[in-house]
Write a protein that holds these residues in place. Structure first.
Motif, short mmCIF file in Angstrom:
data_model
loop_
_atom_site.label_atom_id
_atom_site.label_comp_id
_atom_site.label_asym_id
_atom_site.label_seq_id
_atom_site.Cartn_x
_atom_site.Cartn_y
_atom_site.Cartn_z
N ALA A 126 45.19 41.77 42.67
CA ALA A 126 46.45 41.35 43.29
C ALA A 126 47.06 40.27 42.41
N VAL A 127 48.36 40.37 42.23
CA VAL A 127 49.06 39.34 41.44
C VAL A 127 50.30 38.87 42.18
N CYS A 128 50.61 37.60 42.00
CA CYS A 128 51.89 37.11 42.45
C CYS A 128 52.94 37.87 41.66
N ASP A 129 54.06 38.14 42.29
CA ASP A 129 55.13 38.88 41.63
C ASP A 129 56.42 38.09 41.82
N PRO A 130 56.99 37.52 40.76
CA PRO A 130 56.66 37.63 39.33
C PRO A 130 55.52 36.71 38.90
N VAL A 131 54.95 37.03 37.73
CA VAL A 131 53.91 36.19 37.14
C VAL A 131 53.75 36.48 35.65
N TYR A 132 53.09 35.57 34.97
CA TYR A 132 52.71 35.70 33.55
C TYR A 132 52.14 37.10 33.29
N PRO A 133 52.72 37.87 32.36
CA PRO A 133 52.37 39.29 32.23
C PRO A 133 50.94 39.58 31.76
N VAL A 134 50.27 38.59 31.21
CA VAL A 134 48.95 38.84 30.61
C VAL A 134 47.95 39.36 31.65
N TYR A 135 48.04 38.89 32.89
CA TYR A 135 47.05 39.32 33.90
C TYR A 135 47.12 40.83 34.11
N VAL A 136 48.33 41.32 34.34
CA VAL A 136 48.47 42.75 34.62
C VAL A 136 48.20 43.57 33.36
N ASP A 137 48.77 43.16 32.24
CA ASP A 137 48.61 43.94 31.01
C ASP A 137 47.13 44.09 30.61
N THR A 138 46.37 43.01 30.72
CA THR A 138 44.97 43.10 30.31
C THR A 138 44.15 43.92 31.30
N ASN A 139 44.51 43.87 32.57
CA ASN A 139 43.84 44.73 33.54
C ASN A 139 44.23 46.19 33.33
N ALA A 140 45.46 46.42 32.89
CA ALA A 140 45.87 47.79 32.56
C ALA A 140 45.02 48.32 31.40
N MET A 141 44.79 47.46 30.39
CA MET A 141 43.96 47.85 29.25
C MET A 141 42.53 48.21 29.70
N ALA A 142 42.09 47.55 30.76
CA ALA A 142 40.73 47.79 31.25
C ALA A 142 40.67 48.93 32.27
N GLY A 143 41.81 49.52 32.56
CA GLY A 143 41.82 50.69 33.45
C GLY A 143 41.79 50.36 34.93
N ARG A 144 42.13 49.11 35.28
CA ARG A 144 42.07 48.74 36.70
C ARG A 144 43.38 48.92 37.46
N THR A 145 44.43 49.30 36.76
CA THR A 145 45.75 49.22 37.39
C THR A 145 46.34 50.57 37.78
N GLY A 146 45.60 51.65 37.58
CA GLY A 146 46.15 52.97 37.88
C GLY A 146 47.21 53.37 36.87
N ASP A 147 48.25 54.04 37.33
CA ASP A 147 49.30 54.50 36.42
C ASP A 147 50.57 53.67 36.59
N TYR A 148 51.34 53.63 35.53
CA TYR A 148 52.58 52.88 35.59
C TYR A 148 53.68 53.78 36.15
N VAL A 149 54.28 53.34 37.23
CA VAL A 149 55.34 54.11 37.87
C VAL A 149 56.68 53.55 37.40
N THR A 150 57.30 54.26 36.48
CA THR A 150 58.47 53.72 35.78
C THR A 150 59.61 53.37 36.75
N GLU A 151 59.88 54.26 37.70
CA GLU A 151 61.02 54.00 38.62
C GLU A 151 60.83 52.67 39.35
N GLU A 152 59.58 52.39 39.72
CA GLU A 152 59.34 51.17 40.50
C GLU A 152 58.99 49.97 39.61
N GLU A 153 58.78 50.23 38.32
CA GLU A 153 58.29 49.20 37.40
C GLU A 153 57.03 48.54 37.94
#
Lengths: 404, 404
Positions: A126-153
């Protein structure tokens, strides 16, 4: 045949600040006559404090002699620095930490990106929204974030906790229970904070639900209000649920000098395994310490002279913050932050999108800021300015805006 | 409820050098009258070169003034350093690299540990056996190594390529095809090397089988023989299959100063994705650069004075290597390495185990070395000594052994 980490392919576009940098460079190249002022990236502009400079010179001289030369540092960092941290940042606030609960590093960005290594792949973040992008991006690299839904960003598996003017930038407890909760306080980009009571609610929640809080306190030195905690460990029970990260980048101007640390209390366990021991193993295996001379510079930040000088630096930036805040307010903008943090978070006028407003600021006022949407979907319609410019540039920038 | 990365629980015991350190400390505490000499960890002892010291002081002074102050570094590192690297380490050997194929970092240990981030979890890794433990340990953390089989002291999914006196320390092509091949050359711990032809065989193999080679060249500055390549890119076709890592730790005494770099040619692709772009994304998201003053120190290593001075440092250590090598040979030991590397790899006498011999060396001669078995199962029955001590200590240590 070797395979790449396919999670990387899911990452949308490039890192926010790289895009901001590229767009600014292109504008400058196309408009060499314009004086562009950057209030964009959170990079400091004031020189290192005299006490820090003195410590650096002294440490460099030590490296010039075999008798005082320093090779590999201890895995956790030099004890002189860990002790200074405990004595100055924690003890005075009633927080008891052992020397081996502090891990010296090359900065909070590395630590907040690398901390994911010690967690399983299926944790829901869970992340505060908005927040420093490193938390989400690095979790995405680790496969924890599912897929990126472009329409919803948005990422399909990330729990976004909106922090907007409507809820006074205080994240609400989400419906779905997260495993890892990232809290940046004072928040980057909004410059807003949680009170001690509000943070205690999160600590209690994490302990009850066995979630872990990754607490990024990189901006704690900018806190001016009494009821805002500087460390999460000021909250009761945080030592069984929270990891805290700190940086020398913003409190002592070390963005280009690189030093930070992470605190993992030994009481923080998962099924009998101490997270402190896991991070110690990671730290000892994938990292080889911050340079000796930089750790000596960090120690000097805690000397009497160093404390006085860095306090003055912070006051300098906070005067800028006040100037930006009041200037924008006088110009009719809705403005947040800038009281306990070097960030000013403004609503874009006329419901303009963040990136459209970025272009207006760059083209009309020749000012570089950061589009709020780059920090998360709830940042859309906001814009971040930083107080890290020089006094003169900040004055000039605000003057351009208020003149309209 | 949050979960930890369970791969960490599979790791056997602690990191090799931590154990060596602990055993040494315990002996010293119990025997305060004994003068223990460490020829154990590969840590340098000679001071930084005068040219490096001068550059550090100058850069520190720059950080003291707003006009010359440096904040965040460019993602890939400062161009002045990347250019110096290309002009000095690669161009003279006929290797063409672009500036954005070099990534400056805080050292080869971090890079060789972190590089796994950009690869998929199912890649099968192959390592020379024995070798620097970081490759296997970090892949174990990432879940690529299967389970640890205690009886064999091996991971179930790792391909071990024995390098022993029997095969002259040249790894044979394994039966099973690996996806990621780690080669450390000159090898740590054996101090042995591959000739250009031997390395070309591996490059050809990797290109044919679409494997990637992670080439750790941290000790290249110690190479004295003509037919040993300093860079894997001296081999034809390496730019489509190899990543190379370099360090300033051993060629310029930066173990406590922290600087290194990784080369990823843009031609190295997997299913159309350039590994260079993946690492650029990782580097920009999870790392914030080596300190400006340290990058200036790195640049000074390539100045005329710096080159001359670091060459003398290496000669100093290599005189130690020769002394250890010849001393041990005269004392009747079977000895390898020490010609193109600062490591001397000796067979233990009477088929003694590596850790038993560690105890003998510590208790009888008060010398700390590193047990060969700590570097992999084929290191059993061997022992590593390093040439990084002072001349006086090395002389004294060898004197103790030869006197018996």
């Amino acid at each position: 045949m070797f395979q790449i980490n396919e999670n990387y392919l899911k990452l949308p576009g490039s890192y926010l600040f790289s895009t901001v940098g590229r767009k600014s460079r292109e504008f400058i190249e196309a408009n060499p006559d314009k004086k562009v002022i950057s209030l964009g990236i959170g990079d400091v502009t004031q020189p290192l404090a005299p006490a820090v400079i003195e410590a650096l010179h002294k440490a460099v001289d030590e490296m010039a002699n075999a008798d005082t030369f320093h090779g590999y540092a201890p895995d956790l960092g030099y004890e002189f620095l860990r002790k200074a941290i405990i004595d100055n940042d924690y003890k005075p606030r009633g927080v008891d930490l052992a020397l081996d609960e502090i891990f010296i590093s090359d900065g909070a960005k590395s630590d907040s990106g690398n901390i994911g290594d010690i967690f399983g792949p299926d944790n829901v973040i869970a992340v505060c929204d908005p927040v420093y992008p490193v938390y989400v991006d690095t979790n995405a690299m680790a496969g924890r974030t599912g897929d990126y839904v472009t329409e919803e960003e948005k990422w399909s598996k990330v729990i976004y906790m909106p922090c907007t003017a409507e809820n006074h930038f205080v994240p609400a407890i989400p419906e779905q229970t997260p495993d890892m909760i990232y809290i940046c306080c004072p928040n980057n980009p909004t410059g807003t904070t949680l009170t001690r009571d509000e943070l205690q609610t999160w600590v209690d929640y994490a302990n009850e639900h066995k979630s872990v809080i990754i607490y990024d306190a990189a901006y704690e030195a900018y806190i001016s209000e009494e009821d805002v905690p500087h460390s999460i460990y000021e909250c009761e029970g945080a030592d069984t649920c929270a990891i805290e990260m700190r940086s020398f980048s913003k409190n002592a101007g070390f963005t280009g000098t690189r030093l930070g640390f992470t605190v993992i209390p030994k009481k923080l366990v998962c099924n009998g395994t101490s997270l402190n021991s896991l991070w110690a193993r990671r730290h000892g295996t994938k990292f080889n310490g911050a340079p000796y001379i930089i750790q000596k510079a960090g120690e000097a930040v805690y000397s009497e002279a160093g404390k006085q000088q860095t306090k003055e630096q912070i006051a300098y930036y906070m005067r800028n913050a006040k100037m930006i805040r009041e200037g924008l307010q006088n110009a009719g903008f809705e403005v947040f932050g800038g009281v306990n943090a070097p960030y000013i978070w403004m609503k874009t006028p006329d419901q303009m999108s963040s990136w459209d407003f970025f272009d207006v600021m760059l083209e009309k006022y020749n000012i570089v800021g950061t589009p709020g949407s780059g920090f998360g979907p709830s940042g859309e319609g906001y814009f971040r300015l930083t107080a890290f410019g020089s006094l003169e540039n900040t004055q000039e920038a605000i003057g351009r805006i208020t003149k309209g």
